[in-house]
Design a protein around this motif. Structure first.
Motif, PDB file in Angstrom:
ATOM      1  N   ALA A 102       0.832  -1.203   0.000  1.00 53.80           N
ATOM      2  CA  ALA A 102       0.000   0.000   0.000  1.00 53.80           C
ATOM      3  C   ALA A 102       0.869   1.256   0.000  1.00 53.80           C
ATOM      4  O   ALA A 102       0.546   2.248  -0.675  1.00 53.80           O
ATOM      5  N   LEU A 103       1.986   1.232   0.748  1.00 51.18           N
ATOM      6  CA  LEU A 103       2.896   2.376   0.776  1.00 51.18           C
ATOM      7  C   LEU A 103       3.513   2.623  -0.599  1.00 51.18           C
ATOM      8  O   LEU A 103       3.603   3.777  -1.050  1.00 51.18           O
ATOM      9  N   VAL A 104       3.941   1.558  -1.264  1.00 52.29           N
ATOM     10  CA  VAL A 104       4.499   1.708  -2.612  1.00 52.29           C
ATOM     11  C   VAL A 104       3.460   2.291  -3.565  1.00 52.29           C
ATOM     12  O   VAL A 104       3.762   3.199  -4.359  1.00 52.29           O
ATOM     13  N   PHE A 105       2.244   1.798  -3.482  1.00 54.43           N
ATOM     14  CA  PHE A 105       1.170   2.284  -4.362  1.00 54.43           C
ATOM     15  C   PHE A 105       0.915   3.776  -4.129  1.00 54.43           C
ATOM     16  O   PHE A 105       0.796   4.553  -5.086  1.00 54.43           O
ATOM     17  N   VAL A 106       0.850   4.189  -2.871  1.00 51.97           N
ATOM     18  CA  VAL A 106       0.584   5.592  -2.543  1.00 51.97           C
ATOM     19  C   VAL A 106       1.732   6.481  -3.000  1.00 51.97           C
ATOM     20  O   VAL A 106       1.515   7.567  -3.580  1.00 51.97           O
ATOM     21  N   LEU A 107       2.975   6.051  -2.753  1.00 57.08           N
ATOM     22  CA  LEU A 107       4.131   6.859  -3.160  1.00 57.08           C
ATOM     23  C   LEU A 107       4.177   7.043  -4.674  1.00 57.08           C
ATOM     24  O   LEU A 107       4.465   8.151  -5.159  1.00 57.08           O
ATOM     25  N   ILE A 108       3.898   5.981  -5.418  1.00 64.47           N
ATOM     26  CA  ILE A 108       3.939   6.080  -6.880  1.00 64.47           C
ATOM     27  C   ILE A 108       2.842   7.012  -7.386  1.00 64.47           C
ATOM     28  O   ILE A 108       3.051   7.791  -8.324  1.00 64.47           O
ATOM     29  N   ARG A 352      14.103   0.019  -1.255  1.00 57.75           N
ATOM     30  CA  ARG A 352      15.552   0.203  -1.222  1.00 57.75           C
ATOM     31  C   ARG A 352      16.049   1.036  -2.401  1.00 57.75           C
ATOM     32  O   ARG A 352      17.244   1.271  -2.548  1.00 57.75           O
ATOM     33  N   ASN A 353      15.121   1.486  -3.228  1.00 58.56           N
ATOM     34  CA  ASN A 353      15.458   2.306  -4.382  1.00 58.56           C
ATOM     35  C   ASN A 353      15.621   3.757  -3.953  1.00 58.56           C
ATOM     36  O   ASN A 353      14.856   4.264  -3.121  1.00 58.56           O
ATOM     37  N   LYS A 354      16.615   4.429  -4.512  1.00 55.92           N
ATOM     38  CA  LYS A 354      16.915   5.803  -4.112  1.00 55.92           C
ATOM     39  C   LYS A 354      15.754   6.739  -4.382  1.00 55.92           C
ATOM     40  O   LYS A 354      15.400   7.574  -3.535  1.00 55.92           O
ATOM     41  N   GLN A 355      15.119   6.609  -5.537  1.00 60.61           N
ATOM     42  CA  GLN A 355      13.996   7.493  -5.869  1.00 60.61           C
ATOM     43  C   GLN A 355      12.816   7.270  -4.924  1.00 60.61           C
ATOM     44  O   GLN A 355      12.144   8.222  -4.524  1.00 60.61           O
ATOM     45  N   VAL A 356      12.562   6.033  -4.567  1.00 60.43           N
ATOM     46  CA  VAL A 356      11.450   5.730  -3.659  1.00 60.43           C
ATOM     47  C   VAL A 356      11.765   6.260  -2.264  1.00 60.43           C
ATOM     48  O   VAL A 356      10.878   6.786  -1.572  1.00 60.43           O
ATOM     49  N   LYS A 357      13.022   6.148  -1.824  1.00 57.95           N
ATOM     50  CA  LYS A 357      13.413   6.691  -0.524  1.00 57.95           C
ATOM     51  C   LYS A 357      13.208   8.198  -0.478  1.00 57.95           C
ATOM     52  O   LYS A 357      12.712   8.751   0.522  1.00 57.95           O
ATOM     53  N   GLU A 358      13.580   8.876  -1.558  1.00 60.25           N
ATOM     54  CA  GLU A 358      13.379  10.324  -1.610  1.00 60.25           C
ATOM     55  C   GLU A 358      11.894  10.673  -1.588  1.00 60.25           C
ATOM     56  O   GLU A 358      11.485  11.650  -0.942  1.00 60.25           O
ATOM     57  N   ALA A 359      11.085   9.880  -2.294  1.00 64.12           N
ATOM     58  CA  ALA A 359       9.641  10.123  -2.288  1.00 64.12           C
ATOM     59  C   ALA A 359       9.056   9.894  -0.896  1.00 64.12           C
ATOM     60  O   ALA A 359       8.157  10.629  -0.454  1.00 64.12           O
ATOM     61  N   LEU A 360       9.596   8.906  -0.175  1.00 69.43           N
ATOM     62  CA  LEU A 360       9.119   8.627   1.179  1.00 69.43           C
ATOM     63  C   LEU A 360       9.481   9.766   2.133  1.00 69.43           C
ATOM     64  O   LEU A 360       8.665  10.189   2.959  1.00 69.43           O
ATOM     65  N   LEU A 361      10.715  10.286   2.016  1.00 68.28           N
ATOM     66  CA  LEU A 361      11.121  11.423   2.847  1.00 68.28           C
ATOM     67  C   LEU A 361      10.276  12.659   2.537  1.00 68.28           C
ATOM     68  O   LEU A 361       9.894  13.417   3.439  1.00 68.28           O
ATOM     69  N   LYS A 362       9.980  12.863   1.266  1.00 68.05           N
ATOM     70  CA  LYS A 362       9.147  13.993   0.862  1.00 68.05           C
ATOM     71  C   LYS A 362       7.748  13.872   1.449  1.00 68.05           C
ATOM     72  O   LYS A 362       7.157  14.859   1.913  1.00 68.05           O
ATOM     73  N   LEU A 363       7.208  12.640   1.470  1.00 64.69           N
ATOM     74  CA  LEU A 363       5.887  12.411   2.048  1.00 64.69           C
ATOM     75  C   LEU A 363       5.893  12.667   3.555  1.00 64.69           C
ATOM     76  O   LEU A 363       4.937  13.235   4.109  1.00 64.69           O
ATOM     77  N   GLN A 364       6.988  12.279   4.229  1.00 62.61           N
ATOM     78  CA  GLN A 364       7.101  12.524   5.663  1.00 62.61           C
ATOM     79  C   GLN A 364       7.177  14.027   5.967  1.00 62.61           C
ATOM     80  O   GLN A 364       6.589  14.496   6.957  1.00 62.61           O
TER      81      GLN A 364
END
Length: 373
Positions: A102-108, A352-364
């Protein structure tokens, strides 16, 4: 199940010990094909021990073919302590599957930088994994608590149908993802042209359409079989091979169809994936930059891990020697692609992907700003 009722009209020669049978019902016509002497005028004495044995055997076999309304899922160990431990482990894995995908889906969906073909297919993979696990696991957890061993015939049919749809869809989807990686690495300058929006939508639609079509075909053929009691499925969900064992009739045609579908949805996509990665490997060997090596291996290595887990377990279960005969092995392999693989996919592919990590930090950061306001 139709109960056959044979009405035997005795002729005037009954006193001599002979009779003629008139097979009226559909069930007797079916039985008369098996025991051909019932389809002709009876010329043997019905009151001999042999004839009485034959008729009693036919009557007993007809009585065993009952109309099935529910199945009993035997699940795992009957030891309460073991069942409680398994409930804890599987609950953690199921929660990880739901939250991770669900987290991956929301971030994308929220981050425009992830609106690329690779993450488009990852979004579909997350949906498949959530649905795939939710189809089997909740009833298994109830079973482990001793609250849901029985499942209705309609519920079992729904489980088989959805299980086949999501499994076959993932087979095609993983092949489409490997093609995306092949184009991105081997033809980077033409990547945006080849993997355009129309191509991505077509590949995703084909994956779902093929899964629905062949899943519906297999499920409908399996559920139209006659089943005999006791209807105890030696599995933690209604898996098609486990259910076929309960059929009262020959299931060779169903098993041949399953094998043919496995060839089309397991061996053929796996061959395409291996060919794609052979081309990718040849391209990697020409890269002299260490950073390029690392980026390519990190992207494709994760995909190969998921492919190995998914296709390896499925091929070993459905196409390996003695497939469908070992219930313990089937349960363990089913756990891998029902729980383990869906829970690992978000971690291996995305988190573990750099782009996904950045998207997660942006969401936080957005969440903190929202709470501060």
């Amino acid at each position: 199940m139709v109960r056959a009722v044979c009405t035997l009209h005795w002729s005037q020669r009954e006193k001599q010990g002979e009779g003629s049978c008139n097979v009226k019902s559909k069930g007797c016509k079916i039985l008369s094909k098996t025991f051909h002497f019932l389809s002709f005028p009876c010329s043997f004495p019905f009151r001999t021990p042999w004839s009485q044995f034959v008729l009693s055997h036919l009557q007993h076999s007809m009585q065993n073919e009952t109309s099935v309304t529910e199945f009993i899922l035997l699940g795992f160990s009957s030891n309460p302590v073991v069942r409680l431990c398994l409930f804890g482990i599987f609950s953690v894995l199921y929660s990880a599957t739901l939250m991770g995908n669900a987290l991956v889906f929301v971030l994308i969906c929220l981050d425009y930088r992830l609106h690329s073909p690779m993450y488009f297919f990852l979004c579909h993979l997350s949906i498949v994994d959530i649905c795939y696990a939710s189809n089997n696991v909740p009833h298994m957890l109830r079973n482990l608590l001793g609250q849901g061993r029985t499942i209705s015939f309609a519920g079992c049919g729904t489980q088989i149908h959805l299980y086949l749809i999501f499994a076959l869809t993932e087979c095609v989807l993983l092949a489409a993802m490997s093609y995306d990686r092949y184009v991105a690495i081997c033809h980077p300058l033409r990547y945006a042209l080849i993997m355009n929006r129309r191509v991505c939508l077509t590949l995703a639609a084909v994956s779902w359409a093929f899964g629905f079509l062949f899943g519906t075909l297999q499920a409908s053929l399996a559920l139209h079989l006659p089943f005999c009691g006791p209807c105890e499925v030696d599995h933690f969900f209604c898996e098609i091979l486990a259910v076929l064992k309960l059929a009262c009739t020959d299931t060779t045609a169903n098993k041949v169809l399953i094998f043919a579908v496995c060839v089309c949805f397991l061996l053929f996509p796996l061959a395409l994936i291996l060919i794609s990665y052979l081309h990718i490997l040849a391209t990697i060997l020409r890269i002299r930059s260490a950073a390029g090596w690392h980026k390519t291996f990190s992207t494709c290595g994760s995909h190969l891990v998921v492919v190995g887990l998914f296709y390896g377990n499925a091929i070993f279960m459905y196409m390996g020697p003695g497939s469908g005969n070992s219930s313990g092995r089937e349960k363990v392999l089913s756990l891998f692609y029902s729980l383990v693989s869906p829970s690992l996919n978000p971690l291996i592919y995305s988190l573990r992907n750099k782009q996904v990590k950045e998207a997660l930090l942006k969401l936080q950061r957005r969440k903190r700003v929202f709470h501060s306001v």
